[in-house]
Design a protein around this motif. Structure first.
Motif, PDB file in Angstrom:
ATOM      1  N   TYR A 135       0.824  -1.177  -0.027  1.00 30.48           N
ATOM      2  CA  TYR A 135       0.093  -0.224   0.041  1.00 30.48           C
ATOM      3  C   TYR A 135       0.903   1.270  -0.146  1.00 30.48           C
ATOM      4  N   PRO A 136       0.369   2.346  -0.411  1.00 32.82           N
ATOM      5  CA  PRO A 136       1.125   3.534  -0.326  1.00 32.82           C
ATOM      6  C   PRO A 136       1.733   4.062   0.954  1.00 32.82           C
ATOM      7  N   ASP A 137       0.811   3.794   2.109  1.00 36.19           N
ATOM      8  CA  ASP A 137       1.675   4.180   3.394  1.00 36.19           C
ATOM      9  C   ASP A 137       2.793   3.329   3.572  1.00 36.19           C
ATOM     10  N   GLN A 138       2.647   2.025   3.123  1.00 35.19           N
ATOM     11  CA  GLN A 138       3.894   1.230   3.536  1.00 35.19           C
ATOM     12  C   GLN A 138       5.173   1.643   2.473  1.00 35.19           C
ATOM     13  N   GLN A 139       4.975   1.971   1.181  1.00 34.77           N
ATOM     14  CA  GLN A 139       6.002   2.570   0.305  1.00 34.77           C
ATOM     15  C   GLN A 139       6.517   3.814   1.017  1.00 34.77           C
ATOM     16  N   LEU A 140       5.643   4.580   1.783  1.00 32.96           N
ATOM     17  CA  LEU A 140       6.125   5.991   2.137  1.00 32.96           C
ATOM     18  C   LEU A 140       6.921   5.415   3.521  1.00 32.96           C
ATOM     19  N   GLN A 141       6.581   4.418   4.313  1.00 34.08           N
ATOM     20  CA  GLN A 141       7.525   4.053   5.392  1.00 34.08           C
ATOM     21  C   GLN A 141       8.690   3.487   5.045  1.00 34.08           C
ATOM     22  N   MET A 142       8.786   2.760   3.713  1.00 33.61           N
ATOM     23  CA  MET A 142      10.277   2.514   3.410  1.00 33.61           C
ATOM     24  C   MET A 142      11.180   3.476   2.843  1.00 33.61           C
ATOM     25  N   ILE A 143      10.368   4.630   2.395  1.00 30.15           N
ATOM     26  CA  ILE A 143      11.214   5.844   1.911  1.00 30.15           C
ATOM     27  C   ILE A 143      11.654   6.469   3.193  1.00 30.15           C
ATOM     28  N   ALA A 144      10.676   6.679   4.217  1.00 29.61           N
ATOM     29  CA  ALA A 144      11.144   7.394   5.515  1.00 29.61           C
ATOM     30  C   ALA A 144      12.455   6.660   6.257  1.00 29.61           C
ATOM     31  N   GLN A 145      12.413   5.293   6.076  1.00 28.81           N
ATOM     32  CA  GLN A 145      13.256   4.512   6.624  1.00 28.81           C
ATOM     33  C   GLN A 145      14.455   4.598   6.088  1.00 28.81           C
ATOM     34  N   ARG A 146      14.578   4.704   4.770  1.00 24.51           N
ATOM     35  CA  ARG A 146      15.846   4.699   3.887  1.00 24.51           C
ATOM     36  C   ARG A 146      16.363   6.156   4.150  1.00 24.51           C
ATOM     37  N   CYS A 147      15.541   7.296   4.100  1.00 24.45           N
ATOM     38  CA  CYS A 147      16.075   8.652   4.476  1.00 24.45           C
ATOM     39  C   CYS A 147      16.500   8.761   5.766  1.00 24.45           C
ATOM     40  N   GLY A 148      15.969   8.146   6.824  1.00 25.38           N
ATOM     41  CA  GLY A 148      16.315   8.056   8.256  1.00 25.38           C
ATOM     42  C   GLY A 148      15.363   9.139   9.076  1.00 25.38           C
ATOM     43  N   PHE A 149      13.915   9.139   8.766  1.00 22.88           N
ATOM     44  CA  PHE A 149      13.264   9.627   9.506  1.00 22.88           C
ATOM     45  C   PHE A 149      11.876   8.865   9.921  1.00 22.88           C
ATOM     46  N   ALA A 150      12.078   7.420   9.991  1.00 21.76           N
ATOM     47  CA  ALA A 150      10.973   6.390  10.102  1.00 21.76           C
ATOM     48  C   ALA A 150      10.385   6.739  11.470  1.00 21.76           C
ATOM     49  N   GLY A 151      11.334   6.937  12.609  1.00 22.74           N
ATOM     50  CA  GLY A 151      10.796   7.236  13.901  1.00 22.74           C
ATOM     51  C   GLY A 151       9.720   8.319  13.974  1.00 22.74           C
ATOM     52  N   GLU A 152      10.060   9.426  13.457  1.00 24.74           N
ATOM     53  CA  GLU A 152       9.271  10.568  13.294  1.00 24.74           C
ATOM     54  C   GLU A 152       7.861  10.439  12.439  1.00 24.74           C
ATOM     55  N   PHE A 153       7.991   9.753  11.402  1.00 22.71           N
ATOM     56  CA  PHE A 153       7.031   9.269  10.543  1.00 22.71           C
ATOM     57  C   PHE A 153       5.902   8.490  10.956  1.00 22.71           C
ATOM     58  N   ASN A 154       6.409   7.416  11.686  1.00 27.63           N
ATOM     59  CA  ASN A 154       5.611   6.486  12.189  1.00 27.63           C
ATOM     60  C   ASN A 154       4.921   7.134  13.504  1.00 27.63           C
ATOM     61  N   THR A 155       5.666   7.865  14.368  1.00 26.17           N
ATOM     62  CA  THR A 155       4.741   8.683  15.364  1.00 26.17           C
ATOM     63  C   THR A 155       3.830   9.585  14.852  1.00 26.17           C
ATOM     64  N   LEU A 156       4.061  10.056  14.033  1.00 29.45           N
ATOM     65  CA  LEU A 156       2.751  11.006  13.321  1.00 29.45           C
ATOM     66  C   LEU A 156       1.750  10.414  12.813  1.00 29.45           C
ATOM     67  N   LEU A 157       2.020   9.165  12.010  1.00 24.96           N
ATOM     68  CA  LEU A 157       0.924   8.248  11.480  1.00 24.96           C
ATOM     69  C   LEU A 157       0.140   7.853  12.549  1.00 24.96           C
ATOM     70  N   ASP A 158       0.877   7.303  13.740  1.00 21.52           N
ATOM     71  CA  ASP A 158       0.045   6.746  14.984  1.00 21.52           C
ATOM     72  C   ASP A 158      -0.961   8.003  15.235  1.00 21.52           C
ATOM     73  N   ARG A 159      -0.433   9.112  15.318  1.00 20.62           N
ATOM     74  CA  ARG A 159      -1.434  10.197  15.908  1.00 20.62           C
ATOM     75  C   ARG A 159      -2.541  10.311  15.019  1.00 20.62           C
ATOM     76  N   ILE A 160      -2.095  10.493  13.619  1.00 17.01           N
ATOM     77  CA  ILE A 160      -3.064  10.771  12.709  1.00 17.01           C
ATOM     78  C   ILE A 160      -4.383   9.555  12.650  1.00 17.01           C
ATOM     79  N   GLN A 161      -3.867   8.360  12.726  1.00 21.49           N
ATOM     80  CA  GLN A 161      -4.602   7.334  12.379  1.00 21.49           C
ATOM     81  C   GLN A 161      -5.673   6.913  13.651  1.00 21.49           C
ATOM     82  N   GLN A 162      -5.335   7.514  14.641  1.00 22.57           N
ATOM     83  CA  GLN A 162      -6.342   7.113  16.079  1.00 22.57           C
ATOM     84  C   GLN A 162      -7.557   7.801  15.837  1.00 22.57           C
TER      85      GLN A 162
END
Length: 162
Positions: A135-162
């Motif tokens: 899914y696109p969110d999984q692809q964007l998580q891969m991009i965030a991981q590769r660039c080095g901001f996966a932690g910040e990205f996942n924290t925001l997604l957790d807040r958005i998706q609640q």
């Protein structure tokens, strides 16, 4: 202004300043109108990198990166322009014709090297966009991981998706 159906997904503004990453939620209009996303990103003043990551309706993603030279874009699936205004606007800005209705092949359109200076070279981004089982969110998580901001990205997604 007409009332439009809300578009599912999320839009994230990513900023790298002084070696630190920050991810902020963008307005819902960013998923419908490319101009809204661009305007919102241009308001983020930073000496470092600024770009937007949009995951639209579990169908495709869009990377948007303003620069003094203009706007760099990557649309993960050009065929999305047939069904989504924001994708059609992206192809418009890229001066690319949308694919034919009969064309069911998935291909990205735009700058595959959009994040190359942040640690994601074009060939790796090509591989991520080709992962049709994700899914696109999984692809964007891969991009965030590769660039080095996966932690910040996942924290925001957790807040958005609640």
């Amino acid at each position: 202004m007409s009332l439009q159906e809300p578009v599912a997904g999320f839009a994230v503004a990513v900023v790298r300043e002084d070696g630190k990453w920050r991810c902020d939620s963008m307005g819902a209009d960013a998923l419908r109108e490319l101009d809204s996303a661009i305007t919102e990103l241009r308001k983020l003043r930073s000496t470092g990198a600024v770009f937007g990551m949009l995951a639209v309706d579990d169908e495709f993603f869009l990377l948007i990166r303003p620069s003094p030279a203009g706007m760099a874009l990557l649309l993960s699936d050009a065929a999305a322009a047939l069904d989504y205004d924001v994708a059609a606007d992206a192809l418009d800005l890229l001066r690319v014709d949308p694919p034919d209705e009969e064309d069911d092949e998935l291909w990205p359109e735009g700058s595959l090297d959009i994040l190359a200076d942040l640690g994601l070279p074009a060939p790796e981004l090509q591989v991520i966009t080709a992962e049709v089982d994700l899914y696109p969110d999984q692809q964007l998580q891969m991009i965030a991981q590769r660039c080095g901001f996966a932690g910040e990205f996942n924290t925001l997604l957790d807040r958005i998706q609640q």
